[in-house]
Write a protein that holds these residues in place. Structure first.
Motif, PDB file in Angstrom:
ATOM      1  N   LEU A   6       0.713  -1.273   0.088  1.00  0.00           N
ATOM      2  CA  LEU A   6       0.005  -0.076   0.094  1.00  0.00           C
ATOM      3  C   LEU A   6       0.797   1.381  -0.003  1.00  0.00           C
ATOM      4  O   LEU A   6       0.710   2.324  -0.745  1.00  0.00           O
ATOM      5  CB  LEU A   6      -1.031  -0.084   1.232  1.00  0.00           C
ATOM      6  CG  LEU A   6      -2.333  -0.775   0.995  1.00  0.00           C
ATOM      7  CD1 LEU A   6      -2.827  -0.854   2.660  1.00  0.00           C
ATOM      8  CD2 LEU A   6      -3.036  -0.153  -0.013  1.00  0.00           C
ATOM      9  N   THR A   7       1.864   1.125   0.680  1.00  0.00           N
ATOM     10  CA  THR A   7       2.805   2.401   0.983  1.00  0.00           C
ATOM     11  C   THR A   7       3.342   2.768  -0.397  1.00  0.00           C
ATOM     12  O   THR A   7       3.525   3.725  -0.965  1.00  0.00           O
ATOM     13  CB  THR A   7       3.896   2.119   1.875  1.00  0.00           C
ATOM     14  OG1 THR A   7       3.263   1.725   3.256  1.00  0.00           O
ATOM     15  CG2 THR A   7       4.866   3.334   1.813  1.00  0.00           C
ATOM     16  N   ILE A   8       3.966   1.430  -1.257  1.00  0.00           N
ATOM     17  CA  ILE A   8       4.368   1.689  -2.675  1.00  0.00           C
ATOM     18  C   ILE A   8       3.324   2.552  -3.539  1.00  0.00           C
ATOM     19  O   ILE A   8       3.644   3.322  -4.436  1.00  0.00           O
ATOM     20  CB  ILE A   8       5.041   0.551  -3.153  1.00  0.00           C
ATOM     21  CG1 ILE A   8       6.285  -0.036  -2.360  1.00  0.00           C
ATOM     22  CG2 ILE A   8       5.417   0.294  -4.523  1.00  0.00           C
ATOM     23  CD1 ILE A   8       6.713  -1.301  -2.697  1.00  0.00           C
ATOM     24  N   VAL A   9       2.159   1.799  -3.356  1.00  0.00           N
ATOM     25  CA  VAL A   9       1.168   2.265  -4.218  1.00  0.00           C
ATOM     26  C   VAL A   9       0.942   3.839  -4.176  1.00  0.00           C
ATOM     27  O   VAL A   9       0.858   4.632  -5.079  1.00  0.00           O
ATOM     28  CB  VAL A   9      -0.180   1.505  -4.237  1.00  0.00           C
ATOM     29  CG1 VAL A   9      -1.278   2.327  -4.817  1.00  0.00           C
ATOM     30  CG2 VAL A   9      -0.002   0.175  -4.671  1.00  0.00           C
ATOM     31  N   ILE A  10       0.592   4.147  -2.756  1.00  0.00           N
ATOM     32  CA  ILE A  10       0.207   5.415  -2.338  1.00  0.00           C
ATOM     33  C   ILE A  10       1.528   6.559  -2.833  1.00  0.00           C
ATOM     34  O   ILE A  10       1.224   7.587  -3.385  1.00  0.00           O
ATOM     35  CB  ILE A  10      -0.009   5.570  -0.945  1.00  0.00           C
ATOM     36  CG1 ILE A  10      -1.264   5.002  -0.601  1.00  0.00           C
ATOM     37  CG2 ILE A  10      -0.150   7.171  -0.502  1.00  0.00           C
ATOM     38  CD1 ILE A  10      -1.579   4.799   1.049  1.00  0.00           C
ATOM     39  N   PHE A  11       2.583   6.071  -2.654  1.00  0.00           N
ATOM     40  CA  PHE A  11       3.920   6.441  -3.010  1.00  0.00           C
ATOM     41  C   PHE A  11       3.901   6.975  -4.744  1.00  0.00           C
ATOM     42  O   PHE A  11       4.326   8.190  -4.997  1.00  0.00           O
ATOM     43  CB  PHE A  11       5.369   6.003  -2.790  1.00  0.00           C
ATOM     44  CG  PHE A  11       6.571   6.644  -3.294  1.00  0.00           C
ATOM     45  CD1 PHE A  11       6.777   7.893  -2.110  1.00  0.00           C
ATOM     46  CD2 PHE A  11       7.325   6.311  -4.159  1.00  0.00           C
ATOM     47  CE1 PHE A  11       8.191   8.496  -2.743  1.00  0.00           C
ATOM     48  CE2 PHE A  11       8.731   7.014  -4.511  1.00  0.00           C
ATOM     49  CZ  PHE A  11       8.938   7.920  -3.778  1.00  0.00           C
ATOM     50  N   PHE A  12       3.607   6.128  -5.343  1.00  0.00           N
ATOM     51  CA  PHE A  12       3.640   6.354  -6.705  1.00  0.00           C
ATOM     52  C   PHE A  12       2.266   7.214  -7.169  1.00  0.00           C
ATOM     53  O   PHE A  12       2.486   7.886  -8.180  1.00  0.00           O
ATOM     54  CB  PHE A  12       3.378   5.002  -7.468  1.00  0.00           C
ATOM     55  CG  PHE A  12       4.687   4.322  -7.710  1.00  0.00           C
ATOM     56  CD1 PHE A  12       5.844   5.076  -8.593  1.00  0.00           C
ATOM     57  CD2 PHE A  12       5.002   3.069  -7.243  1.00  0.00           C
ATOM     58  CE1 PHE A  12       7.055   4.326  -8.421  1.00  0.00           C
ATOM     59  CE2 PHE A  12       6.287   2.424  -7.416  1.00  0.00           C
ATOM     60  CZ  PHE A  12       7.342   3.106  -7.942  1.00  0.00           C
ATOM     61  N   VAL A  13       1.202   7.172  -6.379  1.00  0.00           N
ATOM     62  CA  VAL A  13       0.143   8.243  -6.658  1.00  0.00           C
ATOM     63  C   VAL A  13       0.735   9.584  -6.325  1.00  0.00           C
ATOM     64  O   VAL A  13       0.462  10.243  -6.992  1.00  0.00           O
ATOM     65  CB  VAL A  13      -1.154   7.724  -5.770  1.00  0.00           C
ATOM     66  CG1 VAL A  13      -2.125   9.013  -5.765  1.00  0.00           C
ATOM     67  CG2 VAL A  13      -1.450   6.626  -6.222  1.00  0.00           C
ATOM     68  N   GLU A  14       1.557   9.488  -5.147  1.00  0.00           N
ATOM     69  CA  GLU A  14       1.986  11.018  -4.860  1.00  0.00           C
ATOM     70  C   GLU A  14       2.829  11.280  -5.938  1.00  0.00           C
ATOM     71  O   GLU A  14       3.181  12.532  -6.588  1.00  0.00           O
ATOM     72  CB  GLU A  14       2.944  10.924  -3.407  1.00  0.00           C
ATOM     73  CG  GLU A  14       1.705  10.952  -2.608  1.00  0.00           C
ATOM     74  CD  GLU A  14       1.182  12.266  -2.018  1.00  0.00           C
ATOM     75  OE1 GLU A  14       1.113  12.954  -2.863  1.00  0.00           O
ATOM     76  OE2 GLU A  14       0.584  12.092  -1.087  1.00  0.00           O
ATOM     77  N   ILE A  15       3.657  10.505  -6.637  1.00  0.00           N
ATOM     78  CA  ILE A  15       4.974  10.985  -7.659  1.00  0.00           C
ATOM     79  C   ILE A  15       3.906  11.280  -8.962  1.00  0.00           C
ATOM     80  O   ILE A  15       4.296  12.448  -9.510  1.00  0.00           O
ATOM     81  CB  ILE A  15       5.766   9.879  -8.188  1.00  0.00           C
ATOM     82  CG1 ILE A  15       6.561   9.519  -6.697  1.00  0.00           C
ATOM     83  CG2 ILE A  15       6.360  10.230  -9.346  1.00  0.00           C
ATOM     84  CD1 ILE A  15       7.308   8.334  -7.083  1.00  0.00           C
ATOM     85  N   LEU A  16       3.089  10.676  -9.112  1.00  0.00           N
ATOM     86  CA  LEU A  16       1.938  10.934 -10.451  1.00  0.00           C
ATOM     87  C   LEU A  16       1.438  12.384 -10.113  1.00  0.00           C
ATOM     88  O   LEU A  16       1.345  13.117 -11.093  1.00  0.00           O
ATOM     89  CB  LEU A  16       0.899   9.739 -10.365  1.00  0.00           C
ATOM     90  CG  LEU A  16      -0.238   9.987 -11.580  1.00  0.00           C
ATOM     91  CD1 LEU A  16       0.626   9.814 -12.702  1.00  0.00           C
ATOM     92  CD2 LEU A  16      -1.158   9.041 -11.412  1.00  0.00           C
ATOM     93  N   ILE A  17       0.944  12.469  -8.904  1.00  0.00           N
ATOM     94  CA  ILE A  17       0.240  13.800  -8.657  1.00  0.00           C
ATOM     95  C   ILE A  17       1.323  15.037  -8.860  1.00  0.00           C
ATOM     96  O   ILE A  17       1.168  16.023  -9.417  1.00  0.00           O
ATOM     97  CB  ILE A  17      -0.341  13.805  -7.382  1.00  0.00           C
ATOM     98  CG1 ILE A  17      -1.306  13.018  -7.223  1.00  0.00           C
ATOM     99  CG2 ILE A  17      -0.665  15.507  -6.747  1.00  0.00           C
ATOM    100  CD1 ILE A  17      -2.201  12.862  -5.672  1.00  0.00           C
ATOM    101  N   ALA A  18       2.419  14.721  -8.302  1.00  0.00           N
ATOM    102  CA  ALA A  18       3.412  15.843  -8.517  1.00  0.00           C
ATOM    103  C   ALA A  18       3.942  16.037  -9.630  1.00  0.00           C
ATOM    104  O   ALA A  18       4.417  17.034 -10.172  1.00  0.00           O
ATOM    105  CB  ALA A  18       4.671  15.678  -7.499  1.00  0.00           C
ATOM    106  N   THR A  19       4.059  14.922 -10.654  1.00  0.00           N
ATOM    107  CA  THR A  19       4.639  15.003 -12.140  1.00  0.00           C
ATOM    108  C   THR A  19       3.718  15.344 -13.184  1.00  0.00           C
ATOM    109  O   THR A  19       3.931  16.174 -14.035  1.00  0.00           O
ATOM    110  CB  THR A  19       5.748  14.060 -12.231  1.00  0.00           C
ATOM    111  OG1 THR A  19       5.065  12.930 -12.100  1.00  0.00           O
ATOM    112  CG2 THR A  19       6.739  13.991 -11.237  1.00  0.00           C
ATOM    113  N   LYS A  20       2.735  14.523 -13.142  1.00  0.00           N
ATOM    114  CA  LYS A  20       1.774  14.698 -14.227  1.00  0.00           C
ATOM    115  C   LYS A  20       0.463  15.256 -14.219  1.00  0.00           C
ATOM    116  O   LYS A  20      -0.209  15.706 -15.043  1.00  0.00           O
ATOM    117  CB  LYS A  20       1.355  13.038 -14.553  1.00  0.00           C
ATOM    118  CG  LYS A  20       2.467  12.048 -14.846  1.00  0.00           C
ATOM    119  CD  LYS A  20       3.169  12.611 -16.350  1.00  0.00           C
ATOM    120  CE  LYS A  20       4.594  11.632 -16.438  1.00  0.00           C
ATOM    121  NZ  LYS A  20       5.411  12.244 -17.485  1.00  0.00           N
TER     122      LYS A  20
END
Length: 130
Positions: free
Chosen positions: A12-26
């Motif tokens: 779950l941490t990895i998934v949420i982390f990638f969501v945060e990266i997606l929010i910050a970049t895309k």
């Protein structure tokens, strides 16, 4: 509180982390998502990260601790802590720590913690009905 690895929370941490990266970049051009949703989700990231490595029986105290920690980081931004620690604008740590204080961010952290609290309270009900 004892040390115990949880694969479920780690994933779950990895998934949420990638969501945060997606929010910050895309999704950075979508104001609501970048400005508010990212701050709501970041407390969930902290929660799942801690639960990945520690077995904590009192989730309410953990959530309160995460809210306090998040507020402390936000207040540190008021005093430009990233610059005082020597991080250059644009560096990873400068971005992680943040560089501008906002009461709205604190409200977003509170909303995220409230959602976590509701999840924790509903979770036992779901287990009982299984």
């Amino acid at each position: 509180m004892k040390l115990k690895f949880s694969l479920k929370y780690f994933l779950l941490t990895i998934v949420i982390f990638f969501v945060e990266i997606l929010i910050a970049t895309k999704l950075k051009d979508i104001f609501f998502v970048r400005a508010y949703l990212g701050d709501v989700i970041v407390v969930m990231l902290l929660y799942t990260f801690i639960k990945s490595f520690f077995c904590i029986s009192n989730n309410e105290k953990l959530i309160l601790g995460i809210l306090i920690f998040s507020c402390c980081i936000e207040f540190a931004q008021y005093f430009n802590i990233a610059e005082k620690l020597g991080f250059q604008p644009g560096s990873l740590m400068y971005i992680v720590i943040g560089n501008s204080f906002s009461w709205i961010d604190i409200l977003c952290y509170a909303v995220g913690c409230l959602l976590l609290y509701l999840y924790v309270k509903i979770q036992p009900i779901q287990k009982a009905s299984d």
